[in-house]
Design an enzyme around this catalytic site. Structure first.
Site, mmCIF file in Angstrom:
data_model
loop_
_atom_site.group_PDB
_atom_site.id
_atom_site.type_symbol
_atom_site.label_atom_id
_atom_site.label_comp_id
_atom_site.label_asym_id
_atom_site.label_seq_id
_atom_site.Cartn_x
_atom_site.Cartn_y
_atom_site.Cartn_z
ATOM 1 N N LYS A 66 0.882 -1.187 0.000
ATOM 2 C CA LYS A 66 0.000 0.000 0.000
ATOM 3 C C LYS A 66 0.918 1.235 0.000
ATOM 4 O O LYS A 66 1.476 1.598 1.021
ATOM 5 C CB LYS A 66 -0.848 -0.054 1.267
ATOM 6 C CG LYS A 66 -2.035 0.858 1.496
ATOM 7 C CD LYS A 66 -2.128 2.169 0.847
ATOM 8 C CE LYS A 66 -2.027 3.326 1.831
ATOM 9 N NZ LYS A 66 -1.898 4.618 1.144
ATOM 10 N N GLU A 106 9.443 2.642 10.967
ATOM 11 C CA GLU A 106 10.439 3.689 10.704
ATOM 12 C C GLU A 106 9.678 5.001 10.704
ATOM 13 O O GLU A 106 8.931 5.283 9.757
ATOM 14 C CB GLU A 106 11.106 3.478 9.338
ATOM 15 C CG GLU A 106 11.993 2.272 9.246
ATOM 16 C CD GLU A 106 13.232 2.384 10.105
ATOM 17 O OE1 GLU A 106 13.625 3.510 10.476
ATOM 18 O OE2 GLU A 106 13.795 1.333 10.438
ATOM 19 N N CYS A 165 13.002 12.229 6.478
ATOM 20 C CA CYS A 165 12.981 11.835 7.892
ATOM 21 C C CYS A 165 14.316 12.155 8.546
ATOM 22 O O CYS A 165 14.397 12.340 9.750
ATOM 23 C CB CYS A 165 12.671 10.353 8.015
ATOM 24 S SG CYS A 165 13.732 9.355 6.976
ATOM 25 N N GLU A 200 7.997 17.472 14.632
ATOM 26 C CA GLU A 200 8.500 17.344 13.262
ATOM 27 C C GLU A 200 7.652 18.202 12.326
ATOM 28 O O GLU A 200 6.435 18.014 12.254
ATOM 29 C CB GLU A 200 8.441 15.879 12.841
ATOM 30 C CG GLU A 200 9.123 15.618 11.521
ATOM 31 C CD GLU A 200 8.957 14.189 11.046
ATOM 32 O OE1 GLU A 200 7.853 13.635 11.204
ATOM 33 O OE2 GLU A 200 9.925 13.629 10.505
HETATM 34 P P1 NAP Z 1 1.793 9.019 7.214
HETATM 35 O O1 NAP Z 1 0.683 9.990 7.129
HETATM 36 O O2 NAP Z 1 1.975 8.268 8.476
HETATM 37 O O3 NAP Z 1 1.582 8.023 5.978
HETATM 38 C C1 NAP Z 1 2.490 7.017 5.656
HETATM 39 C C2 NAP Z 1 1.771 5.882 4.953
HETATM 40 O O4 NAP Z 1 0.808 5.328 5.856
HETATM 41 C C3 NAP Z 1 0.972 6.328 3.731
HETATM 42 O O5 NAP Z 1 0.971 5.282 2.784
HETATM 43 C C4 NAP Z 1 -0.417 6.517 4.314
HETATM 44 O O6 NAP Z 1 -1.448 6.439 3.337
HETATM 45 C C5 NAP Z 1 -0.484 5.366 5.275
HETATM 46 N N1 NAP Z 1 -1.455 5.492 6.351
HETATM 47 C C6 NAP Z 1 -1.972 6.628 6.888
HETATM 48 N N2 NAP Z 1 -2.841 6.308 7.882
HETATM 49 C C7 NAP Z 1 -2.856 4.962 7.976
HETATM 50 C C8 NAP Z 1 -3.542 4.031 8.809
HETATM 51 N N3 NAP Z 1 -4.416 4.413 9.753
HETATM 52 N N4 NAP Z 1 -3.308 2.712 8.626
HETATM 53 C C9 NAP Z 1 -2.435 2.289 7.694
HETATM 54 N N5 NAP Z 1 -1.782 3.123 6.863
HETATM 55 C C10 NAP Z 1 -1.965 4.443 7.015
HETATM 56 O O7 NAP Z 1 3.169 9.725 6.907
HETATM 57 P P2 NAP Z 1 3.519 10.709 5.694
HETATM 58 O O8 NAP Z 1 3.055 12.069 6.034
HETATM 59 O O9 NAP Z 1 3.086 10.106 4.415
HETATM 60 O O10 NAP Z 1 5.102 10.635 5.705
HETATM 61 C C11 NAP Z 1 5.889 11.513 6.416
HETATM 62 C C12 NAP Z 1 6.388 10.858 7.682
HETATM 63 O O11 NAP Z 1 7.169 9.719 7.365
HETATM 64 C C13 NAP Z 1 7.305 11.755 8.477
HETATM 65 O O12 NAP Z 1 6.994 11.642 9.838
HETATM 66 C C14 NAP Z 1 8.676 11.192 8.194
HETATM 67 O O13 NAP Z 1 9.647 11.472 9.170
HETATM 68 C C15 NAP Z 1 8.382 9.739 8.089
HETATM 69 N N6 NAP Z 1 9.443 9.030 7.371
HETATM 70 C C16 NAP Z 1 10.250 8.207 8.089
HETATM 71 C C17 NAP Z 1 11.295 7.550 7.462
HETATM 72 C C18 NAP Z 1 12.197 6.630 8.235
HETATM 73 O O14 NAP Z 1 12.833 5.789 7.621
HETATM 74 N N7 NAP Z 1 12.297 6.747 9.547
HETATM 75 C C19 NAP Z 1 11.501 7.730 6.095
HETATM 76 C C20 NAP Z 1 10.654 8.589 5.391
HETATM 77 C C21 NAP Z 1 9.611 9.229 6.045
HETATM 78 P P3 NAP Z 1 -1.949 7.771 2.581
HETATM 79 O O15 NAP Z 1 -0.804 8.285 1.805
HETATM 80 O O16 NAP Z 1 -3.059 7.292 1.762
HETATM 81 O O17 NAP Z 1 -2.380 8.736 3.662
#
Ligand code: NAP
Length: 493
Positions: free
Chosen positions: A174, A249, A283, A382
């Site tokens: 997904k 992550e 991130c 963040e």
């Molecule tokens: P996010 O809102 O948590 O979304 C990440 C993924 O999860 C997307 O595919 C999202 O789908 C999905 N998702 C959202 N709600 C969900 C739920 N209730 N159940 C299952 N899946 C769900 O994060 P983001 O805003 O896309 O990404 C930014 C974040 O990622 C930042 O906090 C960043 O630091 C972190 N990040 C961490 C790393 C690492 O390796 N530590 C690397 C890159 C990014 P949708 O897109 O459809 O909402």
């Protein structure tokens, strides 16, 4: 009319059961790039059925043979590198040199994981009894659910998909709703490389429904998730209900310490790249700059000159340094945090507002605050945008204390000419990654990647840990004595 993309289930592109779609938007131009179908719960069920069938085939393919398919996939990615990089800039906004790097990272992890196909060693160890042999073997988990964010639309999926495949698992994938096209392209590459039907299945649509259905599915054995802390916490709690393995992550609030003995120019370039590369949407982005008081004024002055010279625009143009933010929501969030920073008493030195480089997209000026205090929200939360906060300290000890004053612990860096300072930082900074004289960004795929505290739950991606993330370790005992031997009770003769 843009093309409409279906789900990929059981080796075929299939219409979703919902009949609903969403638009995939270029964040620089706001043009639609594609129409993407939204999966329903019953499509996730079908994807799991297909993945179970795929698992029965794939898990029986010897790991070195699985690896050969990955080597082919790496070659195809290499051939399509430029096409994928251009598409990524259009879909996600980051500048072309960075999207080329993103595809290269996918090529690297694919080759690396493929190499591991001939190194999936277990261990042997002497038994406490005679005529008995002990060893461990790695076994695949089964069907795994992979959920990824939009900021590395090919690299992060590849970090999960390739080790999961070489370890013998099948996948329900997904991707982020902001970057579904790149996910579809990765599927195309794997089909061309010859992956059997059902081994990978793609379900697109909102995290709140499609992602949730993947997380809650009783027949999915593990979830590997990269995304925000809040979603990660929810997933971890939810996975406990079906006893799934879950690797997380999550976010970062990554500090760079610049000491008074640092190579000034090197540190300036590193901070600029760490904070504003990928428009701050990494991130591992540098969001906290901790300056020794002796160099603070001069460093800040020279940094500001460089920040103001950054050229904002469409990432596809060679002259652009900083592309747009991914979405309206991300733009508004960044704007909100600038207001919060001002209200909290931090001093805005540059940026802080939207900008219009002649395009309607989500452009925001690279922003620097100073007089940031460790307890402020802009120091703790963040932002995931081009916003850097400067702290002033009078010693290395104080710098490390400020660096560690965070719920996150992903990446960190120190610029210093003193080897003792460098080793103290390595020892004391609470983070999964510490760079010496380099910015907080730039991980390589053969090293473990992940963080401490709120950044994750102890798993590491990439490196040799990548295979372990997607394997069970089985202990095997072979007794060739021909008699009943009781461990802990009989003694070896
Ligand atoms: P996010 O809102 O948590 O979304 C990440 C993924 O999860 C997307 O595919 C999202 O789908 C999905 N998702 C959202 N709600 C969900 C739920 N209730 N159940 C299952 N899946 C769900 O994060 P983001 O805003 O896309 O990404 C930014 C974040 O990622 C930042 O906090 C960043 O630091 C972190 N990040 C961490 C790393 C690492 O390796 N530590 C690397 C890159 C990014 P949708 O897109 O459809 O909402």
């Amino acid at each position: 009319m843009v093309q409409e993309y279906k789900l990929f289930i059981g080796g075929e592109f299939k219409n979703s059961s919902t009949g609903e779609v969403f638009e995939d938007i270029n964040p620089a131009t706001l043009e639609s790039l594609a129409t993407i179908q939204i999966a329903g719960t019953e499509d996730v069920d079908k994807a799991v059925d297909a993945a179970e069938a795929g698992f029965r085939v794939w898990s029986r393919v010897p790991a070195p043979r699985r690896a050969e398919l990955l080597f082919r996939a790496a070659r195809i990615l290499q051939e399509r590198k430029e096409e994928l990089a251009v598409l990524m800039t259009e879909e996600m906004g980051k500048i072309l040199p960075e999207t080329r790097g993103d595809v290269q990272e996918a090529i690297d992890i694919t080759n690396y994981a493929a190499g591991e196909g001939r190194r999936m060693f277990g261990e042997t160890t002497p038994s406490e009894l005679n005529e008995k042999f002990c060893m461990t073997v790695l076994r695949p988990l089964g069907v795994v659910g992979l959920i990824t964010p939009w900021n590395f639309p090919i690299a992060i999926p590849a970090w999960k998909i390739m080790p999961a495949l070489v370890a013998g698992n099948s996948i329900v994938f997904k991707p982020a709703s902001d970057t579904p096209l790149l996910a579809l392209k990765l599927i195309e590459v794997l089909i061309e490389a010859g992956l059997p039907p059902g081994v990978i299945n793609l379900v697109t649509g909102p995290g709140g429904t499609v992602g949730k259905a993947v997380v809650q599915h009783p027949r999915i054995r593990a979830i590997s998730f990269t995304g925000s802390l809040d979603t990660g916490k929810w997933i971890m709690k939810e996975c406990s209900k079906t006893m799934k393995r879950v690797s997380l992550e999550l976010g970062g609030k990554n500090p760079v310490i610049v000491m008074d003995d640092a190579d000034f120019e090197l540190a300036l370039e590193g901070v600029l790249w760490g904070a504003f590369g990928t428009t701050g949407q990494r991130c591992t982005a540098t969001s906290r700059l901790i300056l020794h008081e002796k160099i603070k004024d001069e460093f800040t002055k020279r940094l500001l000159a460089k920040v103001k010279a950054l050229r904002i625009g469409n990432g596809i143009l060679p002259e652009t340094d900083v592309g747009p933010l991914i979405s309206k929501a991300q733009l508004e969030k960044t704007e909100r945090y600038v207001s919060i920073g001002k209200e909290e008493g931090a001093t805005l030195l540059t940026g802080g507002k939207r900008t219009d480089p002649g395009l309607p997209g989500y452009f925001f000026e690279p922003t620097v605050f100073t007089d940031v205090m460790p307890e402020m929200r802009i120091a703790q939360e963040e932002i995931f945008g081009p916003v850097l906060g400067i702290f002033t300290v009078s010693s290395l000890e104080e710098a490390i204390e400020v660096a560690n004053n965070s719920k996150y612990g992903l990446s960190s860096a120190i610029y210093t000419g003193n080897v003792g300072n460098a080793f103290k930082a390595i020892e004391k900074i609470e983070a999964g990654i510490t760079y010496i004289n380099a910015p907080t960004i730039g991980a390589e795929v053969h090293l473990p990647f992940g963080g401490v505290k709120g950044t994750g739950n102890g798993f590491r991606e990439a490196g040799t840990d990548a295979i372990r993330e997607f394997s069970e370790v089985k202990a095997v005992y072979i007794d060739y004595s021909g008699r009943l031997q009781k461990a802990q009770i009989d003694s070896a003769e």
